[in-house]
Scaffold this motif. Structure first.
Motif, short mmCIF file in Angstrom:
data_model
loop_
_atom_site.label_atom_id
_atom_site.label_comp_id
_atom_site.label_asym_id
_atom_site.label_seq_id
_atom_site.Cartn_x
_atom_site.Cartn_y
_atom_site.Cartn_z
N LEU A 24 0.83 -1.20 0.00
CA LEU A 24 0.00 0.00 0.00
C LEU A 24 0.86 1.26 0.00
N ASP A 25 2.00 1.21 0.67
CA ASP A 25 2.91 2.36 0.67
C ASP A 25 3.43 2.63 -0.74
N ARG A 26 3.77 1.59 -1.46
CA ARG A 26 4.23 1.78 -2.85
C ARG A 26 3.13 2.42 -3.69
N MET A 27 1.88 2.07 -3.40
CA MET A 27 0.74 2.58 -4.15
C MET A 27 0.25 3.93 -3.61
N ARG A 28 0.84 4.37 -2.49
CA ARG A 28 0.46 5.62 -1.83
C ARG A 28 -1.00 5.59 -1.38
N VAL A 29 -1.42 4.44 -0.88
CA VAL A 29 -2.76 4.26 -0.34
C VAL A 29 -2.67 4.32 1.19
N PRO A 30 -3.31 5.28 1.82
CA PRO A 30 -3.25 5.37 3.29
C PRO A 30 -3.99 4.22 3.96
N CYS A 31 -3.50 3.79 5.10
CA CYS A 31 -4.15 2.70 5.83
C CYS A 31 -3.86 2.83 7.31
N ARG A 32 -4.67 2.16 8.12
CA ARG A 32 -4.43 2.04 9.56
C ARG A 32 -4.06 0.60 9.83
N VAL A 33 -3.00 0.38 10.58
CA VAL A 33 -2.52 -0.96 10.89
C VAL A 33 -3.00 -1.30 12.30
N VAL A 34 -3.73 -2.41 12.41
CA VAL A 34 -4.41 -2.76 13.65
C VAL A 34 -3.57 -3.78 14.41
N VAL A 35 -3.13 -3.43 15.62
CA VAL A 35 -2.21 -4.28 16.37
C VAL A 35 -2.65 -4.39 17.82
N GLU A 36 -2.12 -5.41 18.51
CA GLU A 36 -2.40 -5.61 19.93
C GLU A 36 -1.34 -4.88 20.76
N PRO A 37 -1.67 -4.49 22.00
CA PRO A 37 -0.76 -3.68 22.82
C PRO A 37 0.67 -4.21 22.97
N PRO A 38 0.89 -5.53 23.17
CA PRO A 38 2.28 -5.98 23.34
C PRO A 38 3.18 -5.72 22.13
N GLU A 39 2.60 -5.46 20.97
CA GLU A 39 3.41 -5.31 19.76
C GLU A 39 3.50 -3.86 19.28
N VAL A 40 2.98 -2.94 20.05
CA VAL A 40 2.96 -1.54 19.62
C VAL A 40 4.37 -1.03 19.33
N ASP A 41 5.31 -1.26 20.24
CA ASP A 41 6.66 -0.72 20.05
C ASP A 41 7.31 -1.26 18.79
N ALA A 42 7.17 -2.56 18.55
CA ALA A 42 7.78 -3.16 17.36
C ALA A 42 7.19 -2.58 16.09
N TYR A 43 5.88 -2.44 16.04
CA TYR A 43 5.24 -1.88 14.84
C TYR A 43 5.53 -0.39 14.70
N ALA A 44 5.60 0.33 15.82
CA ALA A 44 5.91 1.76 15.77
C ALA A 44 7.29 2.00 15.19
N ARG A 45 8.25 1.15 15.56
CA ARG A 45 9.59 1.30 15.00
C ARG A 45 9.60 0.98 13.51
N ALA A 46 8.77 0.06 13.09
CA ALA A 46 8.78 -0.37 11.70
C ALA A 46 8.03 0.57 10.77
N ILE A 47 6.86 1.07 11.23
CA ILE A 47 6.03 1.85 10.29
C ILE A 47 5.55 3.18 10.86
N GLY A 48 5.83 3.46 12.14
CA GLY A 48 5.42 4.74 12.72
C GLY A 48 4.20 4.59 13.62
N ARG A 49 4.27 5.21 14.78
CA ARG A 49 3.19 5.09 15.77
C ARG A 49 1.89 5.71 15.29
N ASP A 50 1.96 6.78 14.50
CA ASP A 50 0.76 7.50 14.10
C ASP A 50 -0.12 6.69 13.14
N ARG A 51 0.39 5.59 12.60
CA ARG A 51 -0.37 4.79 11.64
C ARG A 51 -1.06 3.61 12.31
#
Length: 280
Positions: A24-51
């Motif tokens: 979706l990033d290659r296509m420039r399509v905005p999205c929200r990534v849905v995650v569970e609390p224990p994985e927030v830090d890992a996903y925030a480092r990978a794609i940004g907390r605001d997403r």
């Protein structure tokens, strides 16, 4: 040219291998990534907390069902009448055109699908067929009517159901929608290149598919829908088999006549890319 309805990607255990988000990033399509609390830090480092959309629970043992219902609630609260919900292992989106399946680089196929289903009052679910299920050597229609919708789903909030159970939630919801007289639209003109189940770590691979998981999944659906579903053994493993023929008479109901205006490609053009020579 991006979708009018919000796009959610439900993800677990794939912070650094989230193919759908990369696509979706290659296509420039905005999205929200849905995650569970224990994985927030890992996903925030990978794609940004605001997403991130952070769920208020973790490890409930019900697969993605609680996350899917939380997404539905969030989209309704934001005032939308539909939402897209995508699995996190889609490596490309494609357009089937003249027996070719070129990869698309914008969100135009999402918008085109939305415009189509919004013409009708009774499309409960819509989505893109799998890339591997539409052979370039075979003639297929632009869409199939009244069948299952998997992995890349546009959900109508007017449907009087929610996700349930633990297994085969997409097939179960498709069947309940069809049994209630709604239609489903599975696009062949637009395709999702989903990685085959069990090939990627994370997601449901580590929690639902191990051991007798495949058989339990098939048996669960057969128990929910004994009138149309049964358990079969093929391709070296257990599967469910569903007979959708009883829903062929569910007809699309137009909201208003659409005047003929020629072909609308939603800004898409076919581009032949030059292959780069490889230096030995």
């Amino acid at each position: 040219m991006n979708p009018n309805y919000p796009v959610y990607v439900i993800s677990k255990g794939r912070a650094h291998s989230n193919l759908t988000v990369r696509t979706l990033d290659r296509m420039r399509v905005p999205c929200r990534v849905v995650v569970e609390p224990p994985e927030v830090d890992a996903y925030a480092r990978a794609i940004g907390r605001d997403r991130l959309m952070v769920l208020p629970f973790a490890d409930l043992g019900l697969g993605s069902i609680p996350a899917r219902n939380a997404v539905w609630d969030d989209a309704v609260k934001r005032g939308f009448t539909r939402h897209w919900i995508l699995d996190d292992n889609i490596e490309a989106f494609n357009r089937l055109h003249l027996n070719m399946k070129p990869e698309v680089e914008t969100g135009a196929i999402f918008r085109a699908a939305e415009v189509f289903v919004d013409r009708y009052a009774n499309v409960g679910l819509a989505g893109f067929n799998y890339y591997s299920f539409c052979k370039a050597t075979e003639a297929v229609p632009p869409y199939y009517l009244n069948t299952r919708i998997y992995s890349c789903i546009l959900v109508n909030h007017a449907v009087p159901f929610r996700w349930r159970g633990r297994y085969n939630e997409d097939t179960d919801l498709s069947l309940r929608v069809l049994k209630a007289g709604w239609c489903t639209v599975l696009f062949n003109a637009f395709l999702a290149g989903k990685v085959t189940t069990l090939r990627m770590k994370g997601g449901n691979t580590d929690t639902l598919y191990q051991g007798d998981g495949r058989r339990l999944m098939a048996e669960s659906l057969a128990e929910q829908h004994p009138d149309v579903a049964r358990v079969v053994w093929k391709f070296g493993r257990w599967h469910h088999h569903v007979d959708y023929r009883g829903f062929k008479h569910n007809a699309l109901v137009s909201i208003a006549p659409v005047a003929a205006q020629g072909v609308n490609n939603f800004g898409m053009v076919l581009v032949q890319k030059k292959s780069q020579a490889v230096t030995p």
